[in-house]
Design an enzyme around this catalytic site. Structure first.
Site, mmCIF file in Angstrom:
data_model
loop_
_atom_site.group_PDB
_atom_site.id
_atom_site.type_symbol
_atom_site.label_atom_id
_atom_site.label_comp_id
_atom_site.label_asym_id
_atom_site.label_seq_id
_atom_site.Cartn_x
_atom_site.Cartn_y
_atom_site.Cartn_z
ATOM 1 N N TYR A 139 0.833 -1.206 0.000
ATOM 2 C CA TYR A 139 0.000 0.000 0.000
ATOM 3 C C TYR A 139 0.869 1.258 0.000
ATOM 4 C CZ TYR A 139 -3.439 3.349 1.827
ATOM 5 O OH TYR A 139 -4.249 4.447 2.020
ATOM 6 N N VAL A 179 -8.782 0.923 13.224
ATOM 7 C CA VAL A 179 -8.747 0.330 14.562
ATOM 8 C C VAL A 179 -9.757 0.992 15.499
ATOM 9 C CG1 VAL A 179 -6.821 1.802 15.342
ATOM 10 C CG2 VAL A 179 -7.199 -0.414 16.402
HETATM 11 C C1 UD2 Z 1 -3.767 3.324 8.511
HETATM 12 C C2 UD2 Z 1 -4.772 3.502 7.401
HETATM 13 C C3 UD2 Z 1 -4.099 3.409 6.079
HETATM 14 C C4 UD2 Z 1 -2.908 4.314 5.986
HETATM 15 C C5 UD2 Z 1 -1.984 4.117 7.186
HETATM 16 C C6 UD2 Z 1 -0.908 5.180 7.239
HETATM 17 C C7 UD2 Z 1 -6.947 2.657 8.143
HETATM 18 C C8 UD2 Z 1 -7.929 1.524 8.086
HETATM 19 N N1 UD2 Z 1 -5.799 2.466 7.478
HETATM 20 O O1 UD2 Z 1 -3.208 2.004 8.508
HETATM 21 O O2 UD2 Z 1 -5.038 3.726 5.055
HETATM 22 O O3 UD2 Z 1 -3.341 5.643 5.878
HETATM 23 O O4 UD2 Z 1 -2.702 4.243 8.415
HETATM 24 O O5 UD2 Z 1 0.155 4.710 8.007
HETATM 25 O O6 UD2 Z 1 -7.183 3.691 8.740
HETATM 26 N N2 UD2 Z 1 -5.011 -3.062 15.270
HETATM 27 C C9 UD2 Z 1 -5.277 -3.881 16.354
HETATM 28 N N3 UD2 Z 1 -6.487 -4.496 16.406
HETATM 29 C C10 UD2 Z 1 -7.445 -4.326 15.448
HETATM 30 C C11 UD2 Z 1 -7.167 -3.475 14.355
HETATM 31 C C12 UD2 Z 1 -5.919 -2.862 14.283
HETATM 32 O O7 UD2 Z 1 -4.434 -4.049 17.232
HETATM 33 O O8 UD2 Z 1 -8.553 -4.895 15.579
HETATM 34 C C13 UD2 Z 1 -3.699 -2.369 15.198
HETATM 35 C C14 UD2 Z 1 -2.954 -2.636 13.902
HETATM 36 O O9 UD2 Z 1 -2.194 -3.807 13.976
HETATM 37 C C15 UD2 Z 1 -2.099 -1.370 13.819
HETATM 38 C C16 UD2 Z 1 -2.983 -0.285 14.438
HETATM 39 O O10 UD2 Z 1 -3.969 -0.974 15.219
HETATM 40 O O11 UD2 Z 1 -0.938 -1.510 14.587
HETATM 41 C C17 UD2 Z 1 -3.679 0.583 13.426
HETATM 42 O O12 UD2 Z 1 -4.279 -0.263 12.460
HETATM 43 P P1 UD2 Z 1 -5.260 0.297 11.322
HETATM 44 O O13 UD2 Z 1 -5.630 -0.842 10.460
HETATM 45 O O14 UD2 Z 1 -6.363 1.105 11.914
HETATM 46 O O15 UD2 Z 1 -4.368 1.366 10.545
HETATM 47 P P2 UD2 Z 1 -2.889 1.307 9.888
HETATM 48 O O16 UD2 Z 1 -2.025 2.153 10.754
HETATM 49 O O17 UD2 Z 1 -2.461 -0.051 9.536
#
Ligand code: UD2
Length: 304
Positions: A139, A179
């Site tokens: 991504y 998240v």
């Molecule tokens: C977010 C954005 C992505 C991009 C990125 C920039 C979303 C969905 N995605 O990705 O588009 O802009 O930021 O760096 O907003 N987690 C848990 N439990 C859960 C879900 C997530 O622990 O049920 C953790 C996950 O492993 C991560 C953090 O929470 O460490 C954030 O996860 P995410 O999917 O909300 O967003 P991210 O940072 O991967």
């Protein structure tokens, strides 16, 4: 009054942006294939045009009726892009190329939604736009290549790198949802929150109405030079602390389990907000506690 083309206009950020542009007296064509967006995210004044950004001819014909483009359409999830990298490349990189071609043909400005994912793991200190970009994820790699294409537009190019955007109308029901939406949904339903790994990873969460103000400011700027800027608050919170804050806001106890760490997950992600302030006078204003309260207020009737 201007007319803008918002690709991904029915998405979470796109819908909020379209509302803001319409409130400011502008007209909007929302270009969306409704693969993840929803028609009810749009205000009635907006024109919905169904189609995919992989169709460059369609996109270019709409750009011909507009004064500027905001390109938000994407498979906007690190995990979803990893699950289907070919489709992600077609939509995220191919779509960016088509938006650039349309902006070039019409000589109109383009505001491109890149991502903080272009930085890869930035360490725990706020990262500035001048830092090297070494994306971990497919991504982030596609978003970075998209940036290079956008910069060919010269002064009419604005690149915004949103950090973690949250707020009302971010739907919780996909495994790829953000998240905060997922944690709120679990708390309200009395289910267990799953933390990927130890939960010491941290994120800079920016409220949706703040990031929308940044997009609007970018769209209205004088095109003197190409701009690349973070869309962030400058403050990060660990996912474990976030889980506690969400449970407090929901008024529920905290029931959590630790699952395996997510592949290619970034450890720390916190943006330096200085350049957006210097260039556009932009500062995020919504405190996390207030943004969570608004988001829980919206999600409560959706979940129950
Ligand atoms: C977010 C954005 C992505 C991009 C990125 C920039 C979303 C969905 N995605 O990705 O588009 O802009 O930021 O760096 O907003 N987690 C848990 N439990 C859960 C879900 C997530 O622990 O049920 C953790 C996950 O492993 C991560 C953090 O929470 O460490 C954030 O996860 P995410 O999917 O909300 O967003 P991210 O940072 O991967």
């Amino acid at each position: 009054m201007a007319r803008y083309l918002v690709t991904g206009g029915c998405g979470f950020i796109g819908g909020h942006l379209t509302h803001a542009l319409v409130r400011a007296g502008h007209r909007v064509i929302a270009f969306d294939d409704l693969s993840s967006g929803r028609e009810d995210n749009l205000p009635p004044e907006a024109d919905l045009e169904r189609g995919c950004v992989t169709d460059g001819t369609h996109l270019a014909s709409l750009a011909g009726q507009c004064n500027g483009i905001v390109h938000l359409a994407a498979i906007a999830s690190v995990e979803a892009a990893a699950a289907n990298p070919r489709r992600a490349e077609a939509v995220n990189l191919g779509g960016a190329r088509n938006a650039v071609a349309a902006a070039e043909a019409e000589k109109i400005p383009l505001v491109y939604a890149s991502s903080a994912a272009v930085y890869g793991d930035a360490g725990s200190r706020p990262i500035a736009e001048t830092a090297d970009c070494t994306p971990h994820s497919v991504y982030g790699q596609h978003k970075l290549k998209g940036e290079s294409t956008v910069l060919t537009l010269g002064p009419r190019a604005t690149i915004i790198r949103p950090f973690n955007v949250y707020g009302p109308r971010q739907h919780p029901n996909s495994p790829y949802s953000g998240v905060i939406a997922r944690f709120i949904s679990a708390c309200l339903a009395g289910e267990t929150i799953t933390i990927n790994g130890e939960g010491l990873q941290s994120r800079d969460f920016i409220y949706v109405s703040d990031i929308v103000r940044l997009f609007v400011a970018a769209l209205s700027r004088e095109p003197a030079a190409p701009f690349t800027m973070n869309g962030c608050t400058g403050q990060a919170i660990s996912i474990l602390s976030l889980a506690r804050a969400v449970a407090d806001t929901c008024g529920t106890g905290l029931d959590l389990r630790h699952g395996p760490a997510r592949a290619a997950d970034i450890l720390h992600s916190c943006g330096d907000p200085q350049r957006a302030f210097d260039l556009l006078g932009f500062r995020a204003e919504t405190r996390l506690g207030d943004g969570l309260a608004e988001t829980v207020g919206w999600q409560r009737p959706v979940v129950q």
